[in-house]
Design an enzyme around this catalytic site. Structure first.
Site, PDB file in Angstrom:
ATOM      1  N   ASP A  81      35.153  42.848  40.221  1.00  0.00           N
ATOM      2  CA  ASP A  81      34.130  43.701  39.601  1.00  0.00           C
ATOM      3  C   ASP A  81      33.295  42.867  38.635  1.00  0.00           C
ATOM      4  O   ASP A  81      33.817  42.099  37.853  1.00  0.00           O
ATOM      5  CB  ASP A  81      34.850  44.832  38.844  1.00  0.00           C
ATOM      6  CG  ASP A  81      33.908  45.910  38.364  1.00  0.00           C
ATOM      7  OD1 ASP A  81      34.228  46.570  37.356  1.00  0.00           O
ATOM      8  OD2 ASP A  81      32.824  46.073  38.976  1.00  0.00           O
ATOM      9  N   ASN A 253      32.667  53.653  41.092  1.00  0.00           N
ATOM     10  CA  ASN A 253      33.490  52.906  40.131  1.00  0.00           C
ATOM     11  C   ASN A 253      33.982  53.809  39.011  1.00  0.00           C
ATOM     12  O   ASN A 253      33.170  54.447  38.329  1.00  0.00           O
ATOM     13  CB  ASN A 253      32.665  51.775  39.503  1.00  0.00           C
ATOM     14  CG  ASN A 253      32.498  50.588  40.417  1.00  0.00           C
ATOM     15  OD1 ASN A 253      32.699  50.699  41.620  1.00  0.00           O
ATOM     16  ND2 ASN A 253      32.143  49.446  39.851  1.00  0.00           N
TER      17      ASN A 253
HETATM   18  O1  LIG Z   1      31.366  50.889  36.582  1.00  0.00           O
HETATM   19  C1  LIG Z   1      32.457  50.684  36.033  1.00  0.00           C
HETATM   20  C2  LIG Z   1      33.229  51.794  35.310  1.00  0.00           C
HETATM   21  O2  LIG Z   1      32.385  52.790  34.831  1.00  0.00           O
HETATM   22  P1  LIG Z   1      33.007  53.888  33.811  1.00  0.00           P
HETATM   23  O3  LIG Z   1      33.040  53.256  32.456  1.00  0.00           O
HETATM   24  O4  LIG Z   1      32.050  55.052  33.885  1.00  0.00           O
HETATM   25  O5  LIG Z   1      34.385  54.263  34.294  1.00  0.00           O
HETATM   26  N1  LIG Z   1      33.034  49.448  36.083  1.00  0.00           N
HETATM   27  O6  LIG Z   1      32.424  48.463  36.775  1.00  0.00           O
HETATM   28  C3  LIG Z   1      34.298  49.166  35.389  1.00  0.00           C
HETATM   29  C4  LIG Z   1      34.093  48.068  34.320  1.00  0.00           C
HETATM   30  C5  LIG Z   1      33.220  48.539  33.182  1.00  0.00           C
HETATM   31  C6  LIG Z   1      34.007  49.003  31.951  1.00  0.00           C
HETATM   32  O7  LIG Z   1      34.315  50.363  32.005  1.00  0.00           O
HETATM   33 NA    NA Z   2      31.911  46.275  41.388  1.00  0.00          NA
HETATM   34 ZN   LIG Z   3      30.353  48.538  36.511  1.00  0.00          ZN
END
Ligand SMILES: O=C(COP(=O)(O)O)N(O)CCCCO
Ligand code: NA
Ligand SMILES: [Zn+2]
Length: 308
Positions: A81, A253
């Site tokens: 990610d 995500n």
């Molecule tokens: O898009 C997201 C997660 O989104 P969300 O913070 O809404 O769960 N991520 O890519 C996870 C890493 C970011 C920190 O949370």
């Molecule tokens: Na990602």
């Molecule tokens: Zn993200």
């Protein structure tokens, strides 16, 4: 088995559901997520951020995911990610990841294309798929004014050009979401017209929604009831995420909703039994909270249950 997201997204697109991409940092989080997907017969993306690699170390995460694959027999994607550079993407590809995100969205359009292209070439030569990002997630890092919206949200025509020039397998778009628990100051809203425009210019192409946590009030209240201090947090209403899956979003995500569920469970358990100092007594309910949250997302938001 460990799989790429290629077939998972083809099927998700055709049937208008999304595959959950959940961030993992330790054993209990992985066990909770995988147990939920097993119960619901759902395909799964376990995603590792740079922060998770630093926290748990790459080898522990890789071995935990290998255990999950062997124990569950589910189709599982191991995804990087927000990969910040070609080098970290290459490292993860060489480390056995089946999917990587190169997030070059803060570079110029041309620079984003050239970095993404380089990752795609290397990844595809190893049978690994690539997610990129175009546009800026609003909110936490940028105080998005309406006027700036076009400067930050994904431009549909640019998205089509970007995909054509990079050969990327999926694209994270900016339509109003942001990371973390404080996504909107006023009313939550996503730019669905923009999403539909992008989907129209990129038919059958998997789109990715970041910042898709809802920040469910129940868990926020539980956290704050047992010593937490997370005022005024709000996320994306679940019906908006469901709606997005009808217009080409195949990967959603979710990290913050799992964090809140887990933290609420730990706080509650620590309050409930002040004499306890066995970590398993508060980590087991934490794991269960993760499992229940992921089951809820799979069935009520993503629609990815019984899709194996
Ligand atoms: O898009 C997201 C997660 O989104 P969300 O913070 O809404 O769960 N991520 O890519 C996870 C890493 C970011 C920190 O949370
Ligand atoms: Na990602
Ligand atoms: Zn993200």
């Amino acid at each position: 088995p460990l799989v790429t997201s290629k077939e998972l997204f083809t099927k998700a697109y055709a049937n208008k559901y999304a595959v959950g991409a959940f961030n993992v940092n330790n054993m209990e989080i992985i066990q909770g997520i995988v147990s939920a997907a097993k119960t619901e017969n759902a395909p799964l993306i376990l995603q590792v951020s740079a922060g998770a690699r630093k926290y748990a170390s790459p080898i522990y995460l890789r071995k935990l995911v290998e255990a999950a694959v062997e124990d569950s027999n589910l189709p599982i994607v191991l995804h990087l990610d927000h990969g910040e550079s070609f080098d970290i993407c290459k490292q993860c590809i060489d480390d056995g990841f089946t999917s990587v995100m190169i997030d070059a969205s803060h570079h110029s359009f041309e620079e984003n294309i050239s970095i993404t292209k380089k990752v795609v070439e290397y990844a595809h030569s190893k049978g690994v798929v690539v997610e990129a990002e175009l546009g800026r997630l609003a909110g936490v890092e940028d105080d998005v004014q309406v006027s700036e919206k076009d400067a930050i949200y994904t431009n549909p025509e640019q998205a089509a050009e970007f995909v054509q020039k990079t050969g990327v397998d999926s694209l994270a778009i900016a339509i109003g979401t942001s990371h973390g628990a404080y996504k909107f100051k006023g009313e939550p809203n996503l730019d669905f017209e923009r999403l539909q425009e992008i989907a129209k210019l990129l038919p059958n192409f998997p789109l990715v929604l970041h910042g898709a946590s809802t920040v469910l009030p129940e868990f926020l209240e539980l956290c704050n009831q047992y010593g937490g201090d997370i005022p005024g947090a709000q996320g994306v209403p679940e019906e908006m995420i469901r709606k997005a899956t009808q217009f080409g979003v195949c990967k959603v995500n979710i990290d913050t909703d799992l964090r809140l569920a887990m933290t609420a469970a730990v706080r509650k358990e620590l309050f409930a039994d002040p004499k306890n100092f066995d970590p398993r007594k508060y980590l087991a309910p934490a794991r269960t909270a993760i499992e229940e949250m992921v089951r809820h997302k799979i069935v009520n938001v993503l629609g990815s249950d019984n899709r194996i």
